[in-house]
Design an enzyme around this catalytic site. Structure first.
Site, PDB file in Angstrom:
ATOM      1  N   GLU A 201       0.822  -1.212   0.000  1.00 62.89           N
ATOM      2  CA  GLU A 201       0.000   0.000   0.000  1.00 62.89           C
ATOM      3  C   GLU A 201       0.859   1.266   0.000  1.00 62.89           C
ATOM      4  O   GLU A 201       0.559   2.249   0.682  1.00 62.89           O
ATOM      5  CB  GLU A 201      -0.962  -0.003   1.194  1.00 62.89           C
ATOM      6  CG  GLU A 201      -1.957  -1.161   1.164  1.00 62.89           C
ATOM      7  CD  GLU A 201      -3.044  -1.052   2.225  1.00 62.89           C
ATOM      8  OE1 GLU A 201      -2.903  -0.206   3.123  1.00 62.89           O
ATOM      9  OE2 GLU A 201      -4.026  -1.806   2.144  1.00 62.89           O
ATOM     10  N   GLU A 272      -6.575  -7.993  -0.677  1.00 61.69           N
ATOM     11  CA  GLU A 272      -7.193  -7.875   0.649  1.00 61.69           C
ATOM     12  C   GLU A 272      -8.674  -7.553   0.512  1.00 61.69           C
ATOM     13  O   GLU A 272      -9.040  -6.400   0.257  1.00 61.69           O
ATOM     14  CB  GLU A 272      -6.519  -6.802   1.508  1.00 61.69           C
ATOM     15  CG  GLU A 272      -5.118  -7.133   1.950  1.00 61.69           C
ATOM     16  CD  GLU A 272      -4.569  -6.125   2.953  1.00 61.69           C
ATOM     17  OE1 GLU A 272      -5.360  -5.321   3.501  1.00 61.69           O
ATOM     18  OE2 GLU A 272      -3.341  -6.139   3.188  1.00 61.69           O
TER      19      GLU A 272
END
Length: 687
Positions: A201, A272
């Site tokens: 991320e 995710e």
């Protein structure tokens, strides 16, 4: 040729599929076909615009995150087996740098940290692995997984085009890759690892580093690919992931939010899919329904050509010791399909299992068909995947809806907590009051002498929790929360004329786990100010830059009184009729409950502190921090069976805020369908 249909019904989107066999995907990319006599693709993992290609075959894969240090090696086989039974193809895990390299060049892969053993267990059960090396992981893990010694490297700036950081990052990444290669664990070697991840991320912080952000992304990708694992690499939430690294989506609604692969030759991957959300002290758990998860999985597959979906978490587990980041509770993603203890959470586990089977029944068409969309009216749309050849039919009558994400057929269950041993007698307990707490503090204490008069108020900033003492007398405590780090101690200070001794005990509740320039972040006291009123005149005292004496850690921690051999190094006293004492160690001995079910310690009557069983920390507790409805965020603390002996188990509590150990109990946990065991619910705790 007749028209044959395979349907997946959703809340407002219908997926309609036909069977055939074509060479060109809807996005114009070409997939690899494997002939019956072609063995050249064995062990090879590649990809195109539709999916990963393993052994020459396109794959539609379901994955689930299970983190090896958040459980025990004894739990791993059962967790993996339940994941497989639930229809998963892949187990995904981070690699936890701070656990594996606690000091530079010194490595630990033992016990719960045995990554190779974990991966080999996954392989033994016939599943693939997605290895998210990072080595920055976030994951609500203290310091984002970075070892704290990294902070002391001269000139270091994390996660940017910085020489010292890149050197240590590359060293650890290469260490893990070479370990996997040595064990033959990459798919290119016949092992189970089909994907690796570098960074995590990063786009959330990339802009903060200016031009060095994109430079770092390119370097990280080149470095990872250069390690020659023989399998693809991914970067999640990274739209500028350089070729050949795949950019992936994280979140709850990637069927809506994912902007898609940044190349037509890359597949749509969801690294995710949050099955719940992390929980912080002072907040209730986040409940995400099975229907909502199933809907968004299906939407991602048909709207984004998704072919890899990972549930984060499939099993959350336990943040043992002090591994959780700031204000994160000890139980991690307890609302996942497998709860903290590895028990099925229904209907979530069962509903997703049915979804996986339904989608797999259409996977050939979904992976090879040409897509077109049809309007079915207001708020309804059909996604049609049509193949040009073949006249078979997946469904019995070729018209029946095979799965509706909004209709749950799996029966719900409830968790049953059965008391096994309550330590209600004063004879059960011994106590030890840590005298150093009065003067110095738990982690970073501060001590100052100053002159002031009359009634005063104290304010502190950037402390997680602070306990205040005046002239060695406790006067009060205050704390922040996950979103608010600054706070004031709104209680009066009764000061003497002349010299007063002020002590502040500063307590950390985990290091931060994310954000740009993490090396500049810290936890602990940053400023201490006192305001005193004398008649109409306010007096302000700022002691932030004064000379403070301090000491790190408690006497009990220094002596490691939570370990059996060390308990004799201090003098324990009977508990008597004293309860709700601050800054006190308590110990008790108990036998393990019969059976093999999960064991928990119920700390509902305690305040705040940490708990150990046989020298193993089972985590922080903070029962006195209530949510908006007046309930503690967590009261049950998992004791893995692997931590227990048959008898004479040592339970040690460090109580900071005052609690009653006479109400503490050891319990077992099970689950039952809602219509089962209703006759004895009155005698058990049901959660």
């Amino acid at each position: 040729m007749g028209r044959w249909w395979c349907s997946i019904c959703m809340i407002w989107v219908f997926v309609v599929s036909l069977i055939s066999n074509i060479d060109e995907g809807a996005d114009g990319s070409h997939y690899v076909k494997k002939s019956d006599d072609d063995d050249d693709d064995d062990g090879k993992v590649t990809y195109d615009g539709r999916s990963l290609i393993i052994d020459g075959q396109r794959k539609l894969l379901f994955s689930g995150s299970i983190h090896y240090p958040r459980s025990t090696p004894q739990m791993w086989p059962s967790l993996i087996a339940k994941a497989k039974e639930g229809g998963l193809d892949v187990v995904e895990t981070y690699v936890f740098w701070n656990l594996h390299e606690p000091q530079p060049g010194q490595y630990d892969f033992s016990g719960r940290y045995d990554l190779v053993r974990f991966i080999k267990e996954i392989q033994a059960q016939g599943l693939y692995v997605c290895l998210r090396i990072g080595p920055f992981i976030e994951s609500e893990w203290t310091y984002g997984g970075f070892p704290f010694w990294l902070h002391d490297v001269a000139g270091i700036v994390y996660r940017t085009n910085n020489g010292p950081f890149k050197m240590y990052m590359q060293n650890f990444t290469a260490k893990i890759v070479n370990m996997m290669k040595a064990e033959g664990l990459y798919a290119s070697q016949g092992g189970p690892i089909i994907l690796s991840q570098i960074e995590n991320e990063y786009q959330n912080v990339e802009a903060a580093f200016g031009r060095n952000g994109p430079r770092y992304v390119k370097w990280a990708a080149k470095m990872a690919v250069g390690l020659l694992t023989g399998v693809p690499w991914v970067m999640c939430k990274q739209t500028d992931a350089p070729d050949p690294v795949i950019n992936a989506c994280n979140g709850m609604r990637c069927g809506e939010t994912f902007t898609g692969p940044n190349s037509p030759n890359k597949p749509s991957i969801w690294t995710e899919n949050w099955t719940s959300f992390y929980q912080v002290y002072g907040e209730p758990p986040y409940i995400r329904s099975a229907e909502d998860i199933a809907f968004h999985v299906t939407l991602f597959i048909i709207a984004k050509n998704g072919s890899f979906i990972n549930y984060y978490m499939y099993h959350g587990g336990t943040n043992f010791g002090r591994t959780s980041s700031s204000y994160i509770i000890t139980g991690y993603y307890d609302q996942a399909p497998l709860d903290e203890y590895g028990l099925l959470r229904q209907p979530k586990w069962g509903h997703l299992k049915e979804l996986h089977a339904a989608i797999k029944s259409c996977s050939t068409t979904l992976l090879h068909g040409v897509q077109k969309n049809l309007s079915l009216g207001n708020f309804q749309e059909a996604y049609v995947f049509q193949e040009e050849k073949g006249d078979g039919c997946i469904l019995q009558d070729c018209k029946t809806v095979i799965f509706n994400t909004a209709h749950v057929h799996t029966q719900s269950n409830r968790r049953i907590v059965a008391p096994r041993k309550k330590f209600g007698s004063v004879e059960d307990w011994k106590q030890f009051k840590d005298i150093n707490l009065i003067i110095f503090g738990i982690h970073t204490g501060l001590n100052i002498i100053y002159r002031a008069l009359n009634q005063c108020f104290m304010s502190v900033s950037f402390a997680h929790v602070a306990y205040a003492f005046v002239n060695n007398m406790y006067i009060g405590t205050a704390h922040g929360n996950h979103d608010l780090k600054n706070f004031s101690m709104e209680f009066p200070l009764k000061l003497n004329e002349g010299t007063n001794n002020i002590s502040i005990l500063s307590v950390m509740v985990g290091l931060p786990d994310s954000g740009a320039f993490l090396e500049r972040r810290f936890a602990g006291l940053n400023s201490v100010k006192i305001q005193c009123s004398e008649k109409d005149d306010d007096q302000f005292y700022d002691f932030s830059n004064s000379t403070w004496g301090y000491q790190v850690a408690l006497l009990g921690e220094q002596l490691q009184v939570f370990k059996e051999p060390n308990t004799s190094n201090i003098e324990w006293s009977p508990i008597g009729d004293k309860t709700n004492q601050l800054l006190t160690w308590y110990k008790v001995v108990f036998d393990a409950p019969e059976g093999d079910g999960p064991v928990v310690v119920d700390l509902s009557s305690m305040g705040k502190g940490e708990v150990w069983v046989n020298g193993e920390s089972i985590g922080r507790y903070w029962v006195s921090f209530h949510d908006s409805k007046g309930n503690p965020s967590q009261t049950l603390y998992h004791v893995p069976r692997a931590f227990l002996k048959e008898s004479a188990n040592l339970l040690v509590l460090l109580e900071e805020a005052g609690g009653n150990p006479l109400e503490v109990s050891v319990n077992t946990v099970s689950v039952a369908n809602l219509d089962e065991n209703s006759y004895n619910y009155h005698s058990l705790s049901v959660t």
